[in-house]
Structures are given as C-alpha cells and as structure tokens.
Design a protein around this motif. Structure first.
Motif, PDB file in Angstrom:
ATOM      1  N   SER A 144       0.835  -1.197   0.000  1.00 34.33           N
ATOM      2  CA  SER A 144       0.000   0.000   0.000  1.00 34.33           C
ATOM      3  C   SER A 144       0.870   1.248   0.000  1.00 34.33           C
ATOM      4  O   SER A 144       1.920   1.283   0.656  1.00 34.33           O
ATOM      5  N   PHE A 145       0.421   2.267  -0.735  1.00 31.05           N
ATOM      6  CA  PHE A 145       1.091   3.571  -0.733  1.00 31.05           C
ATOM      7  C   PHE A 145       0.026   4.645  -0.578  1.00 31.05           C
ATOM      8  O   PHE A 145      -0.919   4.707  -1.368  1.00 31.05           O
ATOM      9  N   GLN A 186       7.342  -1.571  -5.570  1.00 31.84           N
ATOM     10  CA  GLN A 186       6.573  -2.657  -4.971  1.00 31.84           C
ATOM     11  C   GLN A 186       6.542  -3.889  -5.874  1.00 31.84           C
ATOM     12  O   GLN A 186       6.766  -5.018  -5.409  1.00 31.84           O
ATOM     13  N   LEU A 187       6.265  -3.676  -7.154  1.00 34.04           N
ATOM     14  CA  LEU A 187       6.157  -4.815  -8.083  1.00 34.04           C
ATOM     15  C   LEU A 187       7.503  -5.496  -8.301  1.00 34.04           C
ATOM     16  O   LEU A 187       7.565  -6.714  -8.527  1.00 34.04           O
ATOM     17  N   GLN A 188       8.577  -4.740  -8.244  1.00 31.18           N
ATOM     18  CA  GLN A 188       9.904  -5.357  -8.336  1.00 31.18           C
ATOM     19  C   GLN A 188      10.182  -6.209  -7.095  1.00 31.18           C
ATOM     20  O   GLN A 188      10.691  -7.327  -7.203  1.00 31.18           O
ATOM     21  N   ARG A 189       9.826  -5.678  -5.929  1.00 28.25           N
ATOM     22  CA  ARG A 189      10.071  -6.409  -4.686  1.00 28.25           C
ATOM     23  C   ARG A 189       9.233  -7.673  -4.605  1.00 28.25           C
ATOM     24  O   ARG A 189       9.677  -8.707  -4.073  1.00 28.25           O
ATOM     25  N   LEU A 190       8.012  -7.614  -5.148  1.00 25.75           N
ATOM     26  CA  LEU A 190       7.132  -8.781  -5.130  1.00 25.75           C
ATOM     27  C   LEU A 190       7.487  -9.792  -6.217  1.00 25.75           C
ATOM     28  O   LEU A 190       6.933 -10.894  -6.244  1.00 25.75           O
ATOM     29  N   SER A 232       6.950  -0.562   6.666  1.00 26.02           N
ATOM     30  CA  SER A 232       5.866   0.372   6.977  1.00 26.02           C
ATOM     31  C   SER A 232       6.127   1.700   6.275  1.00 26.02           C
ATOM     32  O   SER A 232       7.292   2.080   6.075  1.00 26.02           O
ATOM     33  N   GLN A 233       5.080   2.398   5.935  1.00 26.73           N
ATOM     34  CA  GLN A 233       5.219   3.725   5.354  1.00 26.73           C
ATOM     35  C   GLN A 233       5.417   4.713   6.495  1.00 26.73           C
ATOM     36  O   GLN A 233       4.587   4.806   7.404  1.00 26.73           O
ATOM     37  N   GLU A 234       6.509   5.473   6.435  1.00 25.99           N
ATOM     38  CA  GLU A 234       6.907   6.330   7.548  1.00 25.99           C
ATOM     39  C   GLU A 234       6.323   7.737   7.471  1.00 25.99           C
ATOM     40  O   GLU A 234       6.516   8.546   8.388  1.00 25.99           O
ATOM     41  N   GLY A 235       5.649   8.047   6.391  1.00 22.79           N
ATOM     42  CA  GLY A 235       5.073   9.376   6.235  1.00 22.79           C
ATOM     43  C   GLY A 235       4.403   9.486   4.884  1.00 22.79           C
ATOM     44  O   GLY A 235       4.380   8.527   4.102  1.00 22.79           O
ATOM     45  N   GLU A 287      12.867   7.068   1.491  1.00 29.92           N
ATOM     46  CA  GLU A 287      12.905   7.077   2.955  1.00 29.92           C
ATOM     47  C   GLU A 287      11.510   6.836   3.542  1.00 29.92           C
ATOM     48  O   GLU A 287      11.364   6.114   4.529  1.00 29.92           O
ATOM     49  N   LEU A 288      10.485   7.445   2.939  1.00 27.60           N
ATOM     50  CA  LEU A 288       9.122   7.252   3.429  1.00 27.60           C
ATOM     51  C   LEU A 288       8.662   5.818   3.227  1.00 27.60           C
ATOM     52  O   LEU A 288       7.875   5.283   4.000  1.00 27.60           O
ATOM     53  N   SER A 289       9.123   5.206   2.132  1.00 27.45           N
ATOM     54  CA  SER A 289       8.838   3.811   1.799  1.00 27.45           C
ATOM     55  C   SER A 289       7.344   3.587   1.530  1.00 27.45           C
ATOM     56  O   SER A 289       6.625   4.510   1.107  1.00 27.45           O
ATOM     57  N   TYR A 290       6.873   2.371   1.773  1.00 24.22           N
ATOM     58  CA  TYR A 290       5.481   1.980   1.571  1.00 24.22           C
ATOM     59  C   TYR A 290       5.177   0.855   2.542  1.00 24.22           C
ATOM     60  O   TYR A 290       6.079   0.299   3.189  1.00 24.22           O
TER      61      TYR A 290
END
Length: 587
Positions: free
Chosen positions: A252-253, A411-415, A380-383, A365-368
């Motif tokens: 999720s983003f 996300q799709l690359q990581r999955l 986790s999404q940090e912001g 840095e904020l990630s997803y």
C-alpha cells in the motif's frame, strides 16, 4: 460483536412503523422505527405485520429531520465494484427518502416550500456520484492502520471502528450509533472514488486498487470552502491509497491532499479567478499546528508539495505556507515549493521529472506498507506526501499519479512481478489501465468539489499534453465558472444540511430560505448567455451588407462587454451564495 453489517435487507412499511428485516442466513433481527414517536427498537421477524408493504433495500443511510419531520434514507440500488481480499465492495447508485409523516396537512404553504427545497438539497448530494460501502470490510482505514489494531478493535462494529473523517453519513446515523444493539443495521458510507483491476505483467496476475477517501470535515464546494477551520480541518482533504495484492502479499502507498492550511477565502464575484484573501486577524499558527499535529499522529512525517504559482495572486499563499512551516520548526515536516505552471509552460510537461528527481530520495525514505503472505509486516510507510495546488484537484492529481507510479514500480519489483531493469512505463496494457484509473480518480474528485471533470486529464491518460486536451480544459473551465458563480450556493447549503453543519428548526420565526433572490441574480446568467450567443451568431450569419453585419456584431459585442463591466463593478452581488446559517467557520 462481529465487524459486519447485514447485507440483505427488506423494508416493510405500515402507516405506523418502518420494519427493516435482516435477511442474512440465520438472522432473525428486525429494526423497528416508530413513525410517530421516532423510537428505534430491535425486534424479531414474527412481529412484522402481514399487511406491511415490502421491498428489498441494500442499506440504511440514516435519518434526518426536516420541516415536515423525520425522514428515513435508504439505498435502493447498488453496483458491484469488485472484491477486496474476499470482501465485496459496492457503489450505492440510487436512494429513497421516506417521510415518517403520513400527510403534510400540518404544514403552511411556506413550510411546504421550504421542506421541498430541503429535500431537493438532500437529493442533490445523493446524486453526486461516488458513495461506496462494504458490509464486511472497513473501507475508511488504510491497510497500515488496519494492521496496527487490537483484538478489541477487530470486534467492534463497522460504525464504531470507522475513521469518522470519512463516514459521510455519520450525522445521519447519529440515532442508530447511540444504540449498540442495532449497529449491524448501521452502514458507514464513504464518498470519493474506488476502482479495482485484475492485472497481468510477465504472466503474473495481481489486483491493483485505487481508493480516494474524501473527508466530511470542512467539506464543501470550490470557492466557498478554502483553507482550514479553527479545529485544523483542511478543505477538500482527500486520502488516496494505492494497493497491490499479489500471491497473498499486500502493498500500500498512501498520499494526502488538502487546501493550504491557513485561514483564507476566495469568494466568487463573477471574475474568472477571484483574488484569494488571507485573513489578517486570525491566529493562523493555532489552526496550522492543529492541522499538522493530527496529520503527524495519523500518517507520520509530512512532505508538503506546494504546486501553486509563485507569482501573481497565488504568491501570497505560497509565501504564507512556507513561513508557517518555518515558524513551526518541526522536524517531521518538510516543505517543497514547485511552480507547476511556470515549470511546465509551453506544454513542457516532461519537466515534471525535475520534481520527481528532487523528491526521489525522500520517497525512498518514506517507503510503503508491505505485509507478506504470513501476515507479517515487512515494511511500513513512515510518512506521506501532502500535495496541494489552489483547488487540490488538477495539478495535484497529476503529481500524485507520478509519485504513485514510482512507488508501484518499487513494490512490483520487490514482489517479483517486474523483472530487474523492467520499467512500469513499458508495460503497455497495464499502463493504459493505470493512467485511465488515475484520470477517472481526478474526474471524480473534481466533480465532487468543483462541479466538473478535472483539467489536465489528457496528460494523466496519455502521458502527454494535447491540443484536444487544452480544448476540453477550456470547456470544463467554462462550466466551472458558471456553476461556481450561479449554483454553488445551493450546492454548499446541500452539503451542510446533509453533514449536519446546519440543522432544520421548523419553529424558526424566519426561514433562511425565504430570503428572495435579487432579480439581477436571476437575470444576469440569461443576459450573459444571450449576449454572447448573439455575438457568435452574428459572426456566423452575414447580413445583406458588410455594414449591417458589422452593426449587429458591434451591438451584441457592446452588450457582452457591458455585462462584464457590471461584473467587474460589483460581481459579488450577482453570485449564488449559501443561505443556511451554519456552524462558525473561519475564513
């Protein structure tokens, strides 16, 4: 109590009572509403009179008090949007408003007319597309918020656990919410946009979902609701979440948008762009801090992307926003100003890459949010990015779609859906789905706030600016101009009535609706349309002589110009302003 509401309902109507029967397997509950005393009780199916008139319904929106008395609002039609982790998501497409009273003979002629107007207002809100619900899933929370909950939270009813910012029928459900035993009949309804797509890349199938949740706090229409209120609620605040579901893993983003969070207004006055005015006496820091304190608690770090012009009438707002962030001095808030129109002038929309490159490291840095197949939280999404322009519509949606694509790429690359080195932009079939969905999201948010579809959606749909897109933007701008000046007062009143910002008191000595419209307000739109139309007709239809044609054009041209001189002289007297007295709002 399970976090579900009844899915299958029947409404039984008698002269004395409404009976709402739960028809789910094994259910015996019946919600009984007394049409005389307005009392709400829980009963069983055997108590339904055989003489009752019966029909199926798909949910209870709630009740509202108007001049004639109480009304029951129910959902009568729904459309399936898709399935969300085995939960069905619906869009409510038709409604009914049922009076508790069997007759209107107790009303005077003025009260009858007022009641008719209030009903028209409620119908107006219900006719704005974008009401969604689920009887088994909490649509008001993001995946990350839902993952960080207690077992007690999971057992709450959907109404109790819902994020009240996004429950658009919260005011209508106030009577049912006071009685926990009837909560399974109380259906929280979201307003905004939801789309779901089953997609395939490299032969790997995944679900891609886009949800925009429109806040019901400081809700309203474009020019009548700007900035923030004293509690820190921002106008046109929308939380947008992009979700991927692949092989049991979920990502999720989340992004947000909202009006510039200071006390400012931009009331319509028939000028194409009324000058925004910053309140000179309000305590801006108090409202500003309240706004960001709540945002940090809910979302974490705040990365502000301010897209307004850095010159002209928008410049003071940009400067005010930057000054407030600097004065607050919070390490949780970063401010980035990007003059969208200046950077992308002459259709150089490729220059948006400047902004994306500028925030790339911050976005990493904020990630997803990511949870694996075992239900364990991986990241986790940090912001969030909090984007805004003047309306938080057109420019904002373009930027949000680009940031969301960059997150989706990661996300799709990581999955394992995308191979190393593959670009999402190269996946033509998915790109078409992605761009159209974000353009549809833009249109939905724009219609709900500004009254028309969004501008700049040609770029969102195709990745480039086109001449046809410019023409469509001109047409939508013209429609916005008309609605914002000549119908938004009614629209604002409708929203305030629906959300409970205004309460009807049939004992009021003077009805706010009895104030007569000035004749010039009624006449001006007609004068403008006729004058402009005749000028165009004269250009298209030549007279017998060149002199005669020129005379016609000059006559109607002068009429058009004269109309606009009137506008410039005192345009605010001609607009459709709200008439309902509502809770105090800081402008």
């Amino acid at each position: 109590m399970a976090a579900t509401t009844y899915e299958r309902l029947k409404l039984h109507v008698t002269p004395e009572k409404f009976y709402v029967e739960a028809c789910d397997d094994g259910a015996d509950d019946v919600l009984v509403i007394d049409r005389v005393s307005t009392e709400v009780t829980l009963s069983v199916k055997k108590d339904i009179p055989p003489s009752a008139v019966t029909r199926p319904i798909f949910g209870i929106l709630g009740t509202i008090h108007l001049v004639a008395g109480n009304y029951l609002l129910v959902i009568t039609k729904k459309t399936k949007i898709g399935e969300f982790f085995n939960h069905v998501i619906w869009k409510a497409t038709d409604f009914d408003i049922l009076s508790y009273k069997k007759t209107m003979l107790h009303l005077t002629d003025i009260q009858l007319q007022d009641n008719k107007t209030f009903l028209a207002m409620i119908n107006h809100v219900l006719n704005v597309d974008g009401f969604y619900f689920s009887t088994t899933y909490d649509l008001t929370h993001t995946l990350q918020r839902l993952s960080n909950t207690s077992p007690e939270f999971q057992e709450m009813s959907l109404l109790e656990r819902a994020d009240q910012r996004f429950v658009w029928n919260g005011h209508l459900l106030r009577e049912l919410s006071a009685q926990p035993e009837v909560h399974r009949f109380a259906l929280p309804v979201l307003h905004g946009f939801i789309t779901m797509h089953s997609c395939s890349i490299n032969g790997k199938y995944f679900d891609w979902i886009l949800i925009s949740r429109r806040s019901c706090f400081r809700a309203g229409v474009r020019y009548y609701v700007r900035g923030i209120d004293s509690e820190g609620h921002a106008a046109n605040f929308v939380e947008t979440e992009q979700i991927v579901h692949y092989n049991g893993s979920r990502a999720s983003f989340v992004q947000t948008r909202g009006s510039i969070p200071v006390f400012w207004s931009q009331r319509p006055n028939l000028k194409y762009k009324p000058r925004p005015l910053i309140n000179k006496v309000a305590n801006h820091m108090d409202g500003f801090q309240r706004h960001f304190d709540s945002q940090v608690i809910i979302y974490g770090k705040q990365v502000i992307i301010n897209l307004v012009n850095q010159k002209g009438s928008e410049k003071p707002l940009e400067q005010a926003f930057a000054t407030m962030v600097s004065s607050l001095g919070s390490g949780m808030i970063r401010y980035i100003a990007f003059d969208f129109h200046k950077e992308c002038k002459n259709m150089r929309w490729d220059r948006l890459s400047i902004l994306l490159d500028q925030v790339a490291e911050i976005q990493d840095e904020l990630s997803y949010f990511l949870v694996d197949t075992a239900g364990m939280v991986v990241t986790s999404q940090e912001g969030v990015f909090r984007s805004n322009c003047m309306d938080c519509l057109d420019r904002t949606n373009v930027i949000q779609s680009l940031l969301a694509r960059r997150s989706l790429q990661a996300q799709l690359q990581r999955l394992g859906v995308l191979h190393v080195g593959q670009k999402l932009e190269e996946q033509n079939e998915f790109e078409k789905i992605y761009k159209n969905a974000w353009a549809d999201n833009a249109n939905a948010c724009a219609k709900q706030y500004a009254g028309t579809g969004a501008l700049k959606t040609d770029f969102t749909r195709t990745g480039k600016r086109t001449q046809l897109g410019l023409l469509m933007d001109g047409w939508n701008s013209l429609i916005r101009y008309y609605k914002n000046n000549f119908s938004d007062g009614f629209r604002q009143d409708s929203i305030d009535l629906f959300l409970g910002n205004y309460s009807v008191d049939e004992l009021e000595a003077h009805s706010p609706l009895s104030v007569p419209r000035d004749l010039k307000f009624l006449a001006l739109p007609i004068i403008m349309v006729v004058a402009f139309s005749m000028c165009i007709i004269c250009l298209l239809m030549a007279g017998d002589t060149w002199t005669e044609t020129l005379a016609y054009v000059l006559f109607w041209g002068v009429a058009s110009i004269g109309t606009f001189f009137i506008i410039l002289y005192n345009g605010k007297d001609f607009v459709d302003a709200p008439r309902l007295v509502q809770k105090e709002k800081m402008d």
